[in-house]
Design a protein around this motif. Structure first.
Motif, PDB file in Angstrom:
ATOM      1  N   ALA A 120      -1.418 -15.412  14.288  1.00 25.40           N
ATOM      2  CA  ALA A 120      -1.129 -15.092  12.803  1.00 25.40           C
ATOM      3  C   ALA A 120      -1.935 -13.658  11.742  1.00 25.40           C
ATOM      4  O   ALA A 120      -2.381 -13.227  12.344  1.00 25.40           O
ATOM      5  N   GLY A 121      -0.802 -13.098  11.512  1.00 28.94           N
ATOM      6  CA  GLY A 121      -1.483 -12.121  10.706  1.00 28.94           C
ATOM      7  C   GLY A 121      -0.621 -12.061   8.697  1.00 28.94           C
ATOM      8  O   GLY A 121       0.846 -12.324   8.816  1.00 28.94           O
ATOM      9  N   SER A 122      -1.506 -11.203   8.102  1.00 28.29           N
ATOM     10  CA  SER A 122      -1.058 -11.261   6.474  1.00 28.29           C
ATOM     11  C   SER A 122      -0.906  -9.514   6.412  1.00 28.29           C
ATOM     12  O   SER A 122      -2.028  -9.019   6.906  1.00 28.29           O
ATOM     13  N   GLY A 123       0.377  -8.539   5.909  1.00 30.39           N
ATOM     14  CA  GLY A 123      -0.013  -7.421   6.083  1.00 30.39           C
ATOM     15  C   GLY A 123       0.211  -7.537   4.227  1.00 30.39           C
ATOM     16  O   GLY A 123       0.861  -7.914   3.179  1.00 30.39           O
ATOM     17  N   ALA A 124      -0.253  -6.503   3.636  1.00 26.37           N
ATOM     18  CA  ALA A 124       0.216  -6.078   2.229  1.00 26.37           C
ATOM     19  C   ALA A 124       0.103  -4.745   1.938  1.00 26.37           C
ATOM     20  O   ALA A 124      -0.443  -3.521   2.363  1.00 26.37           O
ATOM     21  N   PRO A 125       0.857  -3.927   1.140  1.00 28.00           N
ATOM     22  CA  PRO A 125       1.099  -2.227   1.269  1.00 28.00           C
ATOM     23  C   PRO A 125       0.279  -1.917   0.131  1.00 28.00           C
ATOM     24  O   PRO A 125      -0.310  -2.872  -0.577  1.00 28.00           O
ATOM     25  N   ILE A 126       0.085  -0.559   0.930  1.00 30.88           N
ATOM     26  CA  ILE A 126      -0.502  -0.223   0.105  1.00 30.88           C
ATOM     27  C   ILE A 126       0.219   0.968  -0.167  1.00 30.88           C
ATOM     28  O   ILE A 126       0.837   1.784   0.372  1.00 30.88           O
ATOM     29  N   HIS A 127      -0.132   1.106  -2.181  1.00 27.88           N
ATOM     30  CA  HIS A 127       0.772   3.146  -2.587  1.00 27.88           C
ATOM     31  C   HIS A 127      -0.299   3.627  -3.312  1.00 27.88           C
ATOM     32  O   HIS A 127      -1.313   2.984  -3.749  1.00 27.88           O
ATOM     33  N   ASP A 128       0.482   4.830  -3.750  1.00 24.16           N
ATOM     34  CA  ASP A 128      -0.657   5.786  -3.941  1.00 24.16           C
ATOM     35  C   ASP A 128      -0.842   5.815  -5.813  1.00 24.16           C
ATOM     36  O   ASP A 128       0.683   5.021  -6.462  1.00 24.16           O
ATOM     37  N   PRO A 129      -1.153   6.559  -6.393  1.00 22.78           N
ATOM     38  CA  PRO A 129      -1.005   6.230  -8.168  1.00 22.78           C
ATOM     39  C   PRO A 129       0.524   6.653  -8.098  1.00 22.78           C
ATOM     40  O   PRO A 129       0.509   5.879  -9.875  1.00 22.78           O
ATOM     41  N   ASP A 130       1.227   7.162  -7.633  1.00 23.81           N
ATOM     42  CA  ASP A 130       2.837   7.002  -8.274  1.00 23.81           C
ATOM     43  C   ASP A 130       4.213   6.107  -7.575  1.00 23.81           C
ATOM     44  O   ASP A 130       4.646   6.161  -8.027  1.00 23.81           O
ATOM     45  N   GLY A 131       3.009   5.402  -7.322  1.00 21.00           N
ATOM     46  CA  GLY A 131       3.981   4.017  -6.705  1.00 21.00           C
ATOM     47  C   GLY A 131       4.365   4.226  -5.347  1.00 21.00           C
ATOM     48  O   GLY A 131       5.148   3.034  -5.200  1.00 21.00           O
ATOM     49  N   THR A 132       4.206   4.798  -3.847  1.00 24.87           N
ATOM     50  CA  THR A 132       4.921   6.534  -3.217  1.00 24.87           C
ATOM     51  C   THR A 132       4.349   5.152  -2.162  1.00 24.87           C
ATOM     52  O   THR A 132       2.731   4.940  -1.937  1.00 24.87           O
ATOM     53  N   LEU A 133       4.896   4.223  -0.996  1.00 23.13           N
ATOM     54  CA  LEU A 133       4.354   3.857   0.358  1.00 23.13           C
ATOM     55  C   LEU A 133       3.192   4.336   0.909  1.00 23.13           C
ATOM     56  O   LEU A 133       3.479   5.691   1.146  1.00 23.13           O
ATOM     57  N   ILE A 134       2.015   4.345   0.943  1.00 22.60           N
ATOM     58  CA  ILE A 134       1.636   5.090   2.457  1.00 22.60           C
ATOM     59  C   ILE A 134       1.214   4.444   2.922  1.00 22.60           C
ATOM     60  O   ILE A 134       0.145   5.479   4.316  1.00 22.60           O
TER      61      ILE A 134
END
Length: 179
Positions: A159-173
């Protein structure tokens, strides 16, 4: 109230039905059904047993490019791992391309991945099918996968949970994952 997941046997039946006929069961969550369809359209085998892995110079280039992300995320990953220690969890950091950059977890949990959750492993949807890493990155939103909701058999005992990470400009990194 949290969403209740169908039983694992129901998920298994739905997965087999999709793999063999392309039909989506009525209980399959829409984001899972759409991810399965993307994987099928991309020609990904649901029977994959290993991820592709960057090694050597390729891996070093990626780790250097994403050095700041790794440095910023490591203390959080370490804290999460300490909090979850002994419970069989793995905390993983992937970049925007789904390449695993760093993992921490219980030794038995890491061993159970058969080397598939290591720096350089490709966990993008195109690389390993629908999962809480690849689908999180594709949708740019948090996701959870349970057992047979994973497209590839190699991940179906997790089972897994993922969360996106964004830079200060909102870009997915990247993506932070707990499995």
């Amino acid at each position: 109230m949290p969403q209740a997941y169908p039983s694992n046997n129901k998920n298994k039946k739905d997965w087999y039905q999709f793999v063999h006929s392309g039909e989506i069961g009525a209980d399959v969550r829409p984001e899972i059904a759409q991810a399965w369809e993307r994987c099928r359209a991309a020609g990904i085998s649901p029977y994959l047993t290993a991820t592709d892995k960057l090694t050597g110079e390729q891996l070093n280039k990626v780790l250097q490019r994403d050095k700041l992300l790794i440095e910023v995320a490591k203390p959080l990953i370490r804290h999460l791992h300490q909090f979850l220690a002994g419970a069989g969890f793995i905390v993983a950091l992937c970049n925007r391309d789904g390449i695993m950059l760093h993992t921490e977890g219980d030794e038995d949990a890491l061993a159970a991945t058969h080397g598939n959750m290591v720096p350089g492993a490709d966990w993008s949807e195109d690389g390993i099918g629908a999962s809480s890493v690849g689908t999180t990155l594709y949708l740019d939103m948090p996701t959870q996968f349970w057992g047979f909701e994973h497209y590839c058999r190699m991940s179906q005992h997790w089972a897994g949970s993922g969360a996106p990470i964004h830079d200060p400009d909102g870009t997915l990194i990247g993506c932070l994952n707990i499995s």
